[in-house]
Design a protein around this motif. Structure first.
Motif, PDB file in Angstrom:
ATOM      1  N   LYS A 189       0.827  -1.200   0.000  1.00  0.00           N
ATOM      2  CA  LYS A 189       0.000   0.000   0.000  1.00  0.00           C
ATOM      3  C   LYS A 189       0.865   1.256   0.000  1.00  0.00           C
ATOM      4  N   PHE A 190       0.364   2.277  -0.714  1.00  0.00           N
ATOM      5  CA  PHE A 190       1.080   3.544  -0.832  1.00  0.00           C
ATOM      6  C   PHE A 190       0.109   4.694  -0.584  1.00  0.00           C
ATOM      7  N   VAL A 191       0.680   5.834  -0.212  1.00  0.00           N
ATOM      8  CA  VAL A 191      -0.089   7.065  -0.029  1.00  0.00           C
ATOM      9  C   VAL A 191       0.280   8.025  -1.155  1.00  0.00           C
ATOM     10  N   VAL A 192      -0.721   8.593  -1.827  1.00  0.00           N
ATOM     11  CA  VAL A 192      -0.485   9.537  -2.920  1.00  0.00           C
ATOM     12  C   VAL A 192       0.020  10.854  -2.337  1.00  0.00           C
ATOM     13  N   SER A 193       1.262  11.196  -2.689  1.00  0.00           N
ATOM     14  CA  SER A 193       1.859  12.427  -2.154  1.00  0.00           C
ATOM     15  C   SER A 193       1.971  13.521  -3.210  1.00  0.00           C
ATOM     16  N   GLY A 194       1.766  13.176  -4.480  1.00  0.00           N
ATOM     17  CA  GLY A 194       1.890  14.180  -5.527  1.00  0.00           C
ATOM     18  C   GLY A 194       1.287  13.706  -6.836  1.00  0.00           C
ATOM     19  N   ILE A 195       0.951  14.651  -7.700  1.00  0.00           N
ATOM     20  CA  ILE A 195       0.418  14.364  -9.036  1.00  0.00           C
ATOM     21  C   ILE A 195       1.172  15.242 -10.024  1.00  0.00           C
ATOM     22  N   PHE A 196       1.681  14.639 -11.093  1.00  0.00           N
ATOM     23  CA  PHE A 196       2.468  15.377 -12.067  1.00  0.00           C
ATOM     24  C   PHE A 196       1.771  15.390 -13.425  1.00  0.00           C
ATOM     25  N   GLU A 197       2.174  16.373 -14.242  1.00  0.00           N
ATOM     26  CA  GLU A 197       1.686  16.480 -15.621  1.00  0.00           C
ATOM     27  C   GLU A 197       2.875  16.803 -16.517  1.00  0.00           C
ATOM     28  N   SER A 198       3.160  15.899 -17.446  1.00  0.00           N
ATOM     29  CA  SER A 198       4.337  16.047 -18.306  1.00  0.00           C
ATOM     30  C   SER A 198       4.005  16.464 -19.727  1.00  0.00           C
ATOM     31  N   ASN A 199       2.701  16.567 -20.058  1.00  0.00           N
ATOM     32  CA  ASN A 199       2.249  16.829 -21.430  1.00  0.00           C
ATOM     33  C   ASN A 199       2.611  15.693 -22.374  1.00  0.00           C
ATOM     34  N   ASN A 200       2.894  14.534 -21.804  1.00  0.00           N
ATOM     35  CA  ASN A 200       3.163  13.321 -22.579  1.00  0.00           C
ATOM     36  C   ASN A 200       2.171  12.260 -22.100  1.00  0.00           C
ATOM     37  N   LYS A 201       1.286  11.832 -22.989  1.00  0.00           N
ATOM     38  CA  LYS A 201       0.212  10.929 -22.567  1.00  0.00           C
ATOM     39  C   LYS A 201       0.745   9.592 -22.070  1.00  0.00           C
ATOM     40  N   ASP A 202       1.907   9.175 -22.564  1.00  0.00           N
ATOM     41  CA  ASP A 202       2.467   7.905 -22.097  1.00  0.00           C
ATOM     42  C   ASP A 202       2.864   7.985 -20.628  1.00  0.00           C
ATOM     43  N   TYR A 203       3.493   9.065 -20.238  1.00  0.00           N
ATOM     44  CA  TYR A 203       3.903   9.233 -18.843  1.00  0.00           C
ATOM     45  C   TYR A 203       2.702   9.540 -17.952  1.00  0.00           C
ATOM     46  N   ASP A 204       1.864  10.456 -18.399  1.00  0.00           N
ATOM     47  CA  ASP A 204       0.727  10.862 -17.567  1.00  0.00           C
ATOM     48  C   ASP A 204      -0.273   9.732 -17.368  1.00  0.00           C
ATOM     49  N   GLY A 205      -0.344   8.807 -18.327  1.00  0.00           N
ATOM     50  CA  GLY A 205      -1.350   7.754 -18.239  1.00  0.00           C
ATOM     51  C   GLY A 205      -0.839   6.386 -17.854  1.00  0.00           C
ATOM     52  N   TYR A 206       0.500   6.198 -17.863  1.00  0.00           N
ATOM     53  CA  TYR A 206       1.001   4.841 -17.637  1.00  0.00           C
ATOM     54  C   TYR A 206       2.198   4.766 -16.703  1.00  0.00           C
ATOM     55  N   TYR A 207       2.540   5.865 -16.024  1.00  0.00           N
ATOM     56  CA  TYR A 207       3.707   5.848 -15.146  1.00  0.00           C
ATOM     57  C   TYR A 207       3.352   6.392 -13.763  1.00  0.00           C
ATOM     58  N   ALA A 208       3.954   5.768 -12.753  1.00  0.00           N
ATOM     59  CA  ALA A 208       3.893   6.255 -11.382  1.00  0.00           C
ATOM     60  C   ALA A 208       5.276   6.083 -10.770  1.00  0.00           C
ATOM     61  N   PHE A 209       5.630   6.978  -9.853  1.00  0.00           N
ATOM     62  CA  PHE A 209       6.980   6.981  -9.289  1.00  0.00           C
ATOM     63  C   PHE A 209       6.919   6.770  -7.786  1.00  0.00           C
ATOM     64  N   THR A 210       7.860   5.971  -7.311  1.00  0.00           N
ATOM     65  CA  THR A 210       8.007   5.739  -5.882  1.00  0.00           C
ATOM     66  C   THR A 210       9.496   5.670  -5.567  1.00  0.00           C
ATOM     67  N   SER A 211       9.827   5.458  -4.310  1.00  0.00           N
ATOM     68  CA  SER A 211      11.238   5.408  -3.940  1.00  0.00           C
ATOM     69  C   SER A 211      11.874   4.103  -4.415  1.00  0.00           C
ATOM     70  N   LEU A 212      13.176   4.137  -4.576  1.00  0.00           N
ATOM     71  CA  LEU A 212      13.903   2.962  -5.046  1.00  0.00           C
ATOM     72  C   LEU A 212      13.737   1.789  -4.092  1.00  0.00           C
ATOM     73  N   LYS A 213      13.809   2.055  -2.808  1.00  0.00           N
ATOM     74  CA  LYS A 213      13.677   1.005  -1.804  1.00  0.00           C
ATOM     75  C   LYS A 213      12.293   0.347  -1.862  1.00  0.00           C
ATOM     76  N   SER A 214      11.240   1.146  -1.972  1.00  0.00           N
ATOM     77  CA  SER A 214       9.888   0.589  -2.021  1.00  0.00           C
ATOM     78  C   SER A 214       9.676  -0.243  -3.275  1.00  0.00           C
ATOM     79  N   ALA A 215      10.220   0.205  -4.407  1.00  0.00           N
ATOM     80  CA  ALA A 215      10.089  -0.552  -5.651  1.00  0.00           C
ATOM     81  C   ALA A 215      10.849  -1.873  -5.576  1.00  0.00           C
ATOM     82  N   GLN A 216      12.007  -1.863  -4.952  1.00  0.00           N
ATOM     83  CA  GLN A 216      12.774  -3.109  -4.807  1.00  0.00           C
ATOM     84  C   GLN A 216      12.014  -4.113  -3.950  1.00  0.00           C
ATOM     85  N   GLU A 217      11.378  -3.645  -2.915  1.00  0.00           N
ATOM     86  CA  GLU A 217      10.583  -4.540  -2.080  1.00  0.00           C
ATOM     87  C   GLU A 217       9.350  -5.054  -2.822  1.00  0.00           C
TER      88      GLU A 217
END
Length: 320
Positions: A189-217
Motif C-alpha cells: 500500500k502507498f499514499v499519494v503524495s503528488g500528481i504530475f503532468e508532463s504533457n506526454n500521454k504515455d507518462y501521464d497515463g502509464y507511469y507512477a513513481f516511488t522510492s527505489l527502496k519501495s520498488a525493490q521490495e
C-alpha cells in the motif's frame, strides 16, 4: 543623388518598360508564382518539422535520461560499482542515479489500472529527471514514512482512478512470494503524495513513481536494480559519452542514448521530413523548368521580331 549599379538600372528599366502581354509572359508569371509558393512551402514545412522535432525532444528528455545503462539481467551491487568507476571521471556528466521499473496493477477504492512503477532515488531525482518540476499537486515526497511509503501519480492516472492527495492505493506486483506454504503476489500500500503532468500521454497515463527502496521490495529485487540513468550538461554530447562508457564497460552492458530509446519515433519523423522535402522540391523543379521554357520561347520570339524588323526595313530601302 543616389547612384544605382548598372545591372540594377538595366533590371529596373526592363521591369518598368511596357511590353506586349503574350502567352509566353503569362506562362512566365505563373511559373514565377509557382516557384515562389514552392520555396515558401518548403521553408515553412521544414521549419515546422524542425520545431516539432525540438518540442518532442524537449518533452521526452524532461523525463527520460540522456544516457541509460542496462544489462540483459538485473544489475547487482558489483555491477553498479563498476558503472560508477567507469563514469566517475567524465566531466560532461551532470548526475546519475539507479532505477527500478516494472509493471504492476494499481488498485484504488474506485478503479484499477495496470501501469509502470518506477523506483528512483529521491535525493538524485532532480539531477536526472524533470519530475520534481512537473508536479501540479502536492510535493515531491517519496519518503517511506512511519506508516506507508509515498507514490506520485500521473494526472491522467489520478483522474481515471479518482485518486486525490492523501488517498491510499494498493499495488499488486507480478512477483510472487511464499508465506506459510502459500504462493501469492506481492501487495503493498502507498499514499499519494503528488500528481504530475508532463504533457506526454504515455507518462501521464502509464507511469507512477516511488522510492527505489519501495520498488525493490515490491518487485522482490532487494540489492538489485534495472539500470542507471545519466544526465549530461549538454545533450549533444550524448553520442560521444556513450562511446566512452561502452568502451569501458564492454558489450556485457547496454548503453543507450535518448535517441536510441525513441529510435522508432525519430525514424518516422525523419522519413516524413524527407518525403515532404522531395515532394516540394519536385514542385519547385517543375516550376523552374516552366520558367526556363518560357524564357527560351521569349528569346526565340524576340529574335524572330528582330529579323522580321530588319527584313521589312530592307524592303522599304529597296534591298532584297
Amino acid at each position: 543623388m543616389l547612384k544605382l549599379p548598372f545591372t540594377t538600372f538595366i533590371a529596373w528599366r526592363y521591369l518598368r518598360s511596357k511590353r506586349k502581354i503574350t502567352l509566353v509572359s503569362i506562362i512566365s508569371l505563373i511559373s514565377f508564382i509557382g516557384v515562389t509558393i514552392g520555396v515558401s512551402a518548403l521553408i515553412i514545412v521544414l521549419s515546422v518539422f524542425n520545431g516539432f522535432n525540438g518540442l518532442v525532444t524537449k518533452i521526452l528528455v524532461e523525463f527520460d535520461p540522456h544516457i541509460r545503462i542496462e544489462k540483459k539481467l538485473n544489475l547487482s551491487t558489483e555491477d553498479f560499482k563498476k558503472i560508477e568507476g567507469a563514469i566517475s571521471d567524465i566531466s560532461q556528466i551532470r548526475g546519475y542515479a539507479p532505477f527500478v521499473i516494472s509493471k504492476a496493477m494499481l488498485i484504488s477504492d474506485r478503479n484499477n489500472r495496470v501501469l509502470y512503477i518506477k523506483g528512483i532515488d529521491p535525493t538524485k531525482a532532480h539531477l536526472v529527471s524533470g519530475l520534481p518540476s512537473k508536479l501540479v499537486l502536492g510535493n515531491f515526497d517519496l519518503s517511506d514514512g512511519d506508516k506507508l511509503p509515498k507514490i506520485i501519480l500521473g494526472l491522467t492516472i489520478a483522474d481515471r482512478l479518482n485518486a486525490l492527495l492523501g488517498d491510499t492505493v494498493t499495488l499488486v506486483s507480478p512477483s510472487f512470494s511464499s508465506m506459510f506454504g502459500l504462493v501469492q503476489p506481492n501487495v503493498k500500500k502507498f499514499v499519494v503524495s503528488g500528481i504530475f503532468e508532463s504533457n506526454n500521454k504515455d507518462y501521464d497515463g502509464y507511469y507512477a513513481f516511488t522510492s527505489l527502496k519501495s520498488a525493490q521490495e515490491l518487485f522482490d529485487m532487494r540489492g538489485k536494480i534495472n539500470g542507471v540513468e545519466i544526465r549530461l550538461y549538454d545533450i549533444d554530447k550524448s553520442e560521444d559519452v556513450k562511446k566512452i562508457i561502452q568502451s569501458r564497460l564492454g558489450n556485457e552492458f547496454q548503453v543507450k542514448t535518448w535517441y536510441d530509446l525513441h529510435k522508432d519515433l525519430y525514424s518516422v519523423m525523419q522519413i516524413e521530413r524527407w518525403v515532404a522535402y522531395v515532394i516540394l522540391s519536385l514542385i519547385i523543379f517543375v516550376a523552374t523548368f516552366n520558367i526556363l521554357g518560357s524564357l527560351t520561347m521569349s528569346v526565340i520570339e524576340k529574335n524572330e521580331r528582330h529579323w522580321n524588323f530588319k527584313g521589312d526595313g530592307c524592303k522599304k530601302l529597296g534591298y532584297r
